[in-house]
Design a protein around this motif. Structure first.
Motif, PDB file in Angstrom:
ATOM      1  N   TYR A  77       9.229   7.515  -0.986  1.00  0.00           N
ATOM      2  CA  TYR A  77       9.919   7.814   0.272  1.00  0.00           C
ATOM      3  C   TYR A  77       9.644   6.762   1.339  1.00  0.00           C
ATOM      4  O   TYR A  77      10.583   6.262   1.965  1.00  0.00           O
ATOM      5  N   VAL A  78       8.383   6.398   1.537  1.00  0.00           N
ATOM      6  CA  VAL A  78       8.083   5.439   2.607  1.00  0.00           C
ATOM      7  C   VAL A  78       8.638   4.054   2.289  1.00  0.00           C
ATOM      8  O   VAL A  78       9.007   3.317   3.201  1.00  0.00           O
ATOM      9  N   LEU A  79       8.730   3.720   1.001  1.00  0.00           N
ATOM     10  CA  LEU A  79       9.310   2.424   0.646  1.00  0.00           C
ATOM     11  C   LEU A  79      10.822   2.424   0.790  1.00  0.00           C
ATOM     12  O   LEU A  79      11.440   1.370   0.864  1.00  0.00           O
ATOM     13  N   SER A  80      11.424   3.602   0.848  1.00  0.00           N
ATOM     14  CA  SER A  80      12.867   3.700   1.090  1.00  0.00           C
ATOM     15  C   SER A  80      13.200   3.451   2.556  1.00  0.00           C
ATOM     16  O   SER A  80      14.321   3.082   2.887  1.00  0.00           O
ATOM     17  N   CYS A  81      12.234   3.675   3.433  1.00  0.00           N
ATOM     18  CA  CYS A  81      12.386   3.466   4.883  1.00  0.00           C
ATOM     19  C   CYS A  81      11.135   2.743   5.384  1.00  0.00           C
ATOM     20  O   CYS A  81      10.379   3.297   6.190  1.00  0.00           O
ATOM     21  N   TYR A  91      -7.377   3.551   1.324  1.00  0.00           N
ATOM     22  CA  TYR A  91      -6.991   2.451   0.442  1.00  0.00           C
ATOM     23  C   TYR A  91      -5.998   1.490   1.093  1.00  0.00           C
ATOM     24  O   TYR A  91      -5.580   0.519   0.472  1.00  0.00           O
ATOM     25  N   GLY A  92      -5.621   1.773   2.317  1.00  0.00           N
ATOM     26  CA  GLY A  92      -4.782   0.851   3.066  1.00  0.00           C
ATOM     27  C   GLY A  92      -3.306   0.890   2.726  1.00  0.00           C
ATOM     28  O   GLY A  92      -2.574  -0.042   3.039  1.00  0.00           O
ATOM     29  N   LEU A  93      -2.840   1.971   2.095  1.00  0.00           N
ATOM     30  CA  LEU A  93      -1.410   2.079   1.802  1.00  0.00           C
ATOM     31  C   LEU A  93      -0.615   2.354   3.068  1.00  0.00           C
ATOM     32  O   LEU A  93       0.489   1.844   3.245  1.00  0.00           O
ATOM     33  N   LEU A  94      -1.190   3.187   3.919  1.00  0.00           N
ATOM     34  CA  LEU A  94      -0.579   3.530   5.198  1.00  0.00           C
ATOM     35  C   LEU A  94      -1.562   3.206   6.313  1.00  0.00           C
ATOM     36  O   LEU A  94      -2.766   3.147   6.106  1.00  0.00           O
ATOM     37  N   ILE A  95      -1.024   3.033   7.483  1.00  0.00           N
ATOM     38  CA  ILE A  95      -1.812   2.845   8.698  1.00  0.00           C
ATOM     39  C   ILE A  95      -1.428   3.966   9.651  1.00  0.00           C
ATOM     40  O   ILE A  95      -0.243   4.264   9.805  1.00  0.00           O
ATOM     41  N   TYR A 104       2.434   7.566  10.955  1.00  0.00           N
ATOM     42  CA  TYR A 104       2.000   6.757   9.828  1.00  0.00           C
ATOM     43  C   TYR A 104       3.046   5.686   9.547  1.00  0.00           C
ATOM     44  O   TYR A 104       4.242   5.945   9.617  1.00  0.00           O
ATOM     45  N   VAL A 105       2.576   4.480   9.230  1.00  0.00           N
ATOM     46  CA  VAL A 105       3.472   3.372   8.887  1.00  0.00           C
ATOM     47  C   VAL A 105       2.975   2.718   7.607  1.00  0.00           C
ATOM     48  O   VAL A 105       1.792   2.779   7.268  1.00  0.00           O
ATOM     49  N   VAL A 106       3.886   2.059   6.900  1.00  0.00           N
ATOM     50  CA  VAL A 106       3.547   1.340   5.673  1.00  0.00           C
ATOM     51  C   VAL A 106       2.713   0.113   6.052  1.00  0.00           C
ATOM     52  O   VAL A 106       3.023  -0.605   7.001  1.00  0.00           O
ATOM     53  N   ASN A 107       1.657  -0.118   5.286  1.00  0.00           N
ATOM     54  CA  ASN A 107       0.820  -1.302   5.475  1.00  0.00           C
ATOM     55  C   ASN A 107       1.332  -2.410   4.558  1.00  0.00           C
ATOM     56  O   ASN A 107       1.015  -2.443   3.373  1.00  0.00           O
ATOM     57  N   PHE A 108       2.122  -3.316   5.100  1.00  0.00           N
ATOM     58  CA  PHE A 108       2.726  -4.384   4.297  1.00  0.00           C
ATOM     59  C   PHE A 108       1.711  -5.399   3.798  1.00  0.00           C
ATOM     60  O   PHE A 108       2.019  -6.202   2.928  1.00  0.00           O
ATOM     61  N   LYS A 109       0.504  -5.382   4.340  1.00  0.00           N
ATOM     62  CA  LYS A 109      -0.537  -6.299   3.883  1.00  0.00           C
ATOM     63  C   LYS A 109      -1.244  -5.777   2.633  1.00  0.00           C
ATOM     64  O   LYS A 109      -1.970  -6.509   1.978  1.00  0.00           O
ATOM     65  N   SER A 110      -1.032  -4.523   2.305  1.00  0.00           N
ATOM     66  CA  SER A 110      -1.677  -3.903   1.158  1.00  0.00           C
ATOM     67  C   SER A 110      -1.111  -4.460  -0.149  1.00  0.00           C
ATOM     68  O   SER A 110       0.100  -4.475  -0.360  1.00  0.00           O
ATOM     69  N   GLU A 111      -2.002  -4.887  -1.040  1.00  0.00           N
ATOM     70  CA  GLU A 111      -1.572  -5.365  -2.358  1.00  0.00           C
ATOM     71  C   GLU A 111      -0.928  -4.239  -3.152  1.00  0.00           C
ATOM     72  O   GLU A 111       0.015  -4.466  -3.905  1.00  0.00           O
ATOM     73  N   PHE A 112      -1.431  -3.004  -2.987  1.00  0.00           N
ATOM     74  CA  PHE A 112      -0.826  -1.853  -3.651  1.00  0.00           C
ATOM     75  C   PHE A 112       0.621  -1.687  -3.211  1.00  0.00           C
ATOM     76  O   PHE A 112       1.518  -1.496  -4.037  1.00  0.00           O
ATOM     77  N   ILE A 113       0.852  -1.754  -1.908  1.00  0.00           N
ATOM     78  CA  ILE A 113       2.216  -1.589  -1.385  1.00  0.00           C
ATOM     79  C   ILE A 113       3.112  -2.705  -1.908  1.00  0.00           C
ATOM     80  O   ILE A 113       4.248  -2.460  -2.322  1.00  0.00           O
ATOM     81  N   LYS A 114       2.599  -3.932  -1.921  1.00  0.00           N
ATOM     82  CA  LYS A 114       3.389  -5.049  -2.446  1.00  0.00           C
ATOM     83  C   LYS A 114       3.766  -4.805  -3.904  1.00  0.00           C
ATOM     84  O   LYS A 114       4.902  -5.046  -4.305  1.00  0.00           O
ATOM     85  N   ASP A 115       2.812  -4.296  -4.692  1.00  0.00           N
ATOM     86  CA  ASP A 115       3.088  -4.025  -6.101  1.00  0.00           C
ATOM     87  C   ASP A 115       4.082  -2.877  -6.262  1.00  0.00           C
ATOM     88  O   ASP A 115       5.005  -2.965  -7.070  1.00  0.00           O
TER      89      ASP A 115
END
Length: 116
Positions: free
Chosen positions: A16-20, A51-55, A61-72
């Motif tokens: 969901y968060v990656l959709s927005c 784990y830094g997925l969200l801030i 809450y916002v997506v943490n674009f610096k997170s390697e998990f989020i990038k993957d």
């Protein structure tokens, strides 16, 4: 993404968060948008922060674009979208019977949803 990684609440939230990705979310918005309960979200939201997925900023809450998990996760989601596009394009390339004007008129004459 749920097709590949399962229908777990955590996967639903990430999907969901990656959709927005540029939106700020309240807990309520995360739960409703992800189609999970607040109590389910409460069980792992702190892990997402740790784990830094969200801030968390104030109560949002916002997506943490610096997170390697989020990038993957974003990479996986992008690849799955591309595969779905290819799948849909292959369906469009299938041969279909073409109707002439008279056949279309005959078909539409029985249609109650069209205004003629």
């Amino acid at each position: 993404m749920k097709d590949i990684l399962g229908n777990h609440p955590q996967v639903k939230v990430i999907d969901y968060v990656l959709s927005c990705p540029f939106q700020e979310f309240t807990k309520q918005q995360l739960a409703v948008g992800s189609e999970i309960s607040i109590s389910s979200l409460d069980r792992f939201i702190d892990d997402f922060l740790e784990y830094g997925l969200l801030i968390k900023s104030n109560s949002k809450y916002v997506v943490n674009f610096k997170s390697e998990f989020i990038k993957d996760f974003f990479s996986i989601k992008s690849k799955l979208v591309k595969l779905e596009i290819q799948k849909q394009e292959s369906l469009v390339e299938e041969d279909y019977d073409e109707l002439n004007d008279m056949e279309i008129d005959e078909f539409l004459s029985g249609c109650t949803c069209c205004i003629r």
